[in-house]
Design a protein around this motif. Sequence first.
Motif, PDB file in Angstrom:
ATOM      1  N   VAL A 127       1.634   9.801  -9.258  1.00 31.99           N
ATOM      2  CA  VAL A 127       1.190  11.193  -9.372  1.00 31.99           C
ATOM      3  C   VAL A 127       0.377  11.405 -10.646  1.00 31.99           C
ATOM      4  O   VAL A 127      -0.701  12.013 -10.605  1.00 31.99           O
ATOM      5  N   ASP A 128       0.861  10.931 -11.776  1.00 26.17           N
ATOM      6  CA  ASP A 128       0.149  11.139 -13.039  1.00 26.17           C
ATOM      7  C   ASP A 128      -1.223  10.474 -13.033  1.00 26.17           C
ATOM      8  O   ASP A 128      -2.208  11.059 -13.496  1.00 26.17           O
ATOM      9  N   GLU A 129      -1.297   9.263 -12.498  1.00 21.07           N
ATOM     10  CA  GLU A 129      -2.564   8.547 -12.455  1.00 21.07           C
ATOM     11  C   GLU A 129      -3.577   9.275 -11.576  1.00 21.07           C
ATOM     12  O   GLU A 129      -4.739   9.446 -11.961  1.00 21.07           O
ATOM     13  N   VAL A 130      -3.138   9.696 -10.406  1.00 19.99           N
ATOM     14  CA  VAL A 130      -4.021  10.418  -9.487  1.00 19.99           C
ATOM     15  C   VAL A 130      -4.473  11.726 -10.121  1.00 19.99           C
ATOM     16  O   VAL A 130      -5.654  12.082 -10.068  1.00 19.99           O
ATOM     17  N   GLU A 175      -2.089  18.760  -0.680  1.00 18.90           N
ATOM     18  CA  GLU A 175      -0.696  18.449  -0.358  1.00 18.90           C
ATOM     19  C   GLU A 175      -0.556  17.027   0.168  1.00 18.90           C
ATOM     20  O   GLU A 175       0.391  16.320  -0.190  1.00 18.90           O
ATOM     21  N   ALA A 176      -1.499  16.598   1.007  1.00 16.43           N
ATOM     22  CA  ALA A 176      -1.443  15.227   1.536  1.00 16.43           C
ATOM     23  C   ALA A 176      -1.622  14.206   0.416  1.00 16.43           C
ATOM     24  O   ALA A 176      -0.877  13.222   0.339  1.00 16.43           O
ATOM     25  N   LEU A 177      -2.597  14.451  -0.460  1.00 16.37           N
ATOM     26  CA  LEU A 177      -2.827  13.536  -1.573  1.00 16.37           C
ATOM     27  C   LEU A 177      -1.611  13.488  -2.492  1.00 16.37           C
ATOM     28  O   LEU A 177      -1.169  12.415  -2.898  1.00 16.37           O
ATOM     29  N   PHE A 178      -1.040  14.640  -2.787  1.00  9.83           N
ATOM     30  CA  PHE A 178       0.142  14.681  -3.637  1.00  9.83           C
ATOM     31  C   PHE A 178       1.296  13.916  -2.987  1.00  9.83           C
ATOM     32  O   PHE A 178       2.006  13.154  -3.655  1.00  9.83           O
ATOM     33  N   GLY A 179       1.491  14.098  -1.696  1.00  9.23           N
ATOM     34  CA  GLY A 179       2.575  13.409  -1.002  1.00  9.23           C
ATOM     35  C   GLY A 179       2.434  11.900  -1.064  1.00  9.23           C
ATOM     36  O   GLY A 179       3.404  11.175  -1.331  1.00  9.23           O
ATOM     37  N   ILE A 180       1.229  11.420  -0.849  1.00  9.43           N
ATOM     38  CA  ILE A 180       0.990   9.971  -0.917  1.00  9.43           C
ATOM     39  C   ILE A 180       1.189   9.466  -2.340  1.00  9.43           C
ATOM     40  O   ILE A 180       1.833   8.435  -2.560  1.00  9.43           O
ATOM     41  N   ALA A 181       0.647  10.209  -3.310  1.00 14.63           N
ATOM     42  CA  ALA A 181       0.797   9.812  -4.713  1.00 14.63           C
ATOM     43  C   ALA A 181       2.263   9.807  -5.125  1.00 14.63           C
ATOM     44  O   ALA A 181       2.713   8.906  -5.825  1.00 14.63           O
ATOM     45  N   ARG A 234     -18.434   6.746  -2.674  1.00 15.38           N
ATOM     46  CA  ARG A 234     -17.539   5.577  -2.705  1.00 15.38           C
ATOM     47  C   ARG A 234     -18.107   4.493  -3.623  1.00 15.38           C
ATOM     48  O   ARG A 234     -17.381   3.897  -4.409  1.00 15.38           O
ATOM     49  N   ASP A 235     -19.414   4.260  -3.530  1.00 18.08           N
ATOM     50  CA  ASP A 235     -20.046   3.263  -4.402  1.00 18.08           C
ATOM     51  C   ASP A 235     -19.890   3.655  -5.874  1.00 18.08           C
ATOM     52  O   ASP A 235     -19.589   2.811  -6.714  1.00 18.08           O
ATOM     53  N   ALA A 236     -20.089   4.932  -6.173  1.00 11.15           N
ATOM     54  CA  ALA A 236     -19.998   5.410  -7.556  1.00 11.15           C
ATOM     55  C   ALA A 236     -18.572   5.334  -8.095  1.00 11.15           C
ATOM     56  O   ALA A 236     -18.370   5.101  -9.286  1.00 11.15           O
ATOM     57  N   LEU A 237     -17.593   5.525  -7.230  1.00 11.41           N
ATOM     58  CA  LEU A 237     -16.192   5.542  -7.657  1.00 11.41           C
ATOM     59  C   LEU A 237     -15.547   4.155  -7.677  1.00 11.41           C
ATOM     60  O   LEU A 237     -14.489   3.980  -8.256  1.00 11.41           O
ATOM     61  N   ARG A 294     -13.643   2.637 -10.554  1.00 14.75           N
ATOM     62  CA  ARG A 294     -13.440   3.695 -11.545  1.00 14.75           C
ATOM     63  C   ARG A 294     -12.256   4.594 -11.203  1.00 14.75           C
ATOM     64  O   ARG A 294     -11.731   5.275 -12.076  1.00 14.75           O
ATOM     65  N   THR A 295     -11.899   4.627  -9.930  1.00 12.32           N
ATOM     66  CA  THR A 295     -10.753   5.411  -9.492  1.00 12.32           C
ATOM     67  C   THR A 295      -9.923   4.570  -8.538  1.00 12.32           C
ATOM     68  O   THR A 295     -10.395   3.566  -8.019  1.00 12.32           O
ATOM     69  N   SER A 296      -8.734   5.037  -8.283  1.00 10.85           N
ATOM     70  CA  SER A 296      -7.896   4.351  -7.297  1.00 10.85           C
ATOM     71  C   SER A 296      -8.493   4.565  -5.907  1.00 10.85           C
ATOM     72  O   SER A 296      -9.281   5.486  -5.673  1.00 10.85           O
ATOM     73  N   GLU A 297      -8.113   3.699  -5.009  1.00 10.59           N
ATOM     74  CA  GLU A 297      -8.602   3.802  -3.635  1.00 10.59           C
ATOM     75  C   GLU A 297      -8.174   5.121  -2.995  1.00 10.59           C
ATOM     76  O   GLU A 297      -8.941   5.730  -2.249  1.00 10.59           O
ATOM     77  N   ILE A 298      -6.978   5.583  -3.302  1.00  7.42           N
ATOM     78  CA  ILE A 298      -6.471   6.824  -2.718  1.00  7.42           C
ATOM     79  C   ILE A 298      -7.322   8.026  -3.140  1.00  7.42           C
ATOM     80  O   ILE A 298      -7.614   8.907  -2.337  1.00  7.42           O
ATOM     81  N   VAL A 299      -7.756   8.070  -4.378  1.00  8.54           N
ATOM     82  CA  VAL A 299      -8.603   9.170  -4.847  1.00  8.54           C
ATOM     83  C   VAL A 299      -9.979   9.055  -4.211  1.00  8.54           C
ATOM     84  O   VAL A 299     -10.529  10.053  -3.718  1.00  8.54           O
TER      85      VAL A 299
END
Length: 82
Positions: A24-27, A12-18, A63-66, A69-74
């Motif tokens: 939202v679609d990117e996340v 829910e927190a991640l969705f709210g921020i996205a 974090r190093d692996a991502l 490759r992903t957004s900072e939020i993810v």
Amino acid sequence: MLADPVARPYAEALFGIARDRSIVDEVGSELVEFRALVERERDIAGFLATPVIEPAVKARHLRDALSGRTSEIVADTLCLIV
């Protein structure tokens, strides 16, 4: 519906921020890709699940692996969950 009620507040927190950032679609896509990777590469799942490795070490490697490759939020959310 989430399989694990403990995951619900994080989701829910991640969705709210996205939603607030209009990403939202990117996340969602990034999370789907991460899940597919973990399902495909069982060593990753084992690494993240093992209690032998300290959470801070797991988060640092994740974090190093991502990175890039992903957004900072993810990345932040996944590291927090670890």
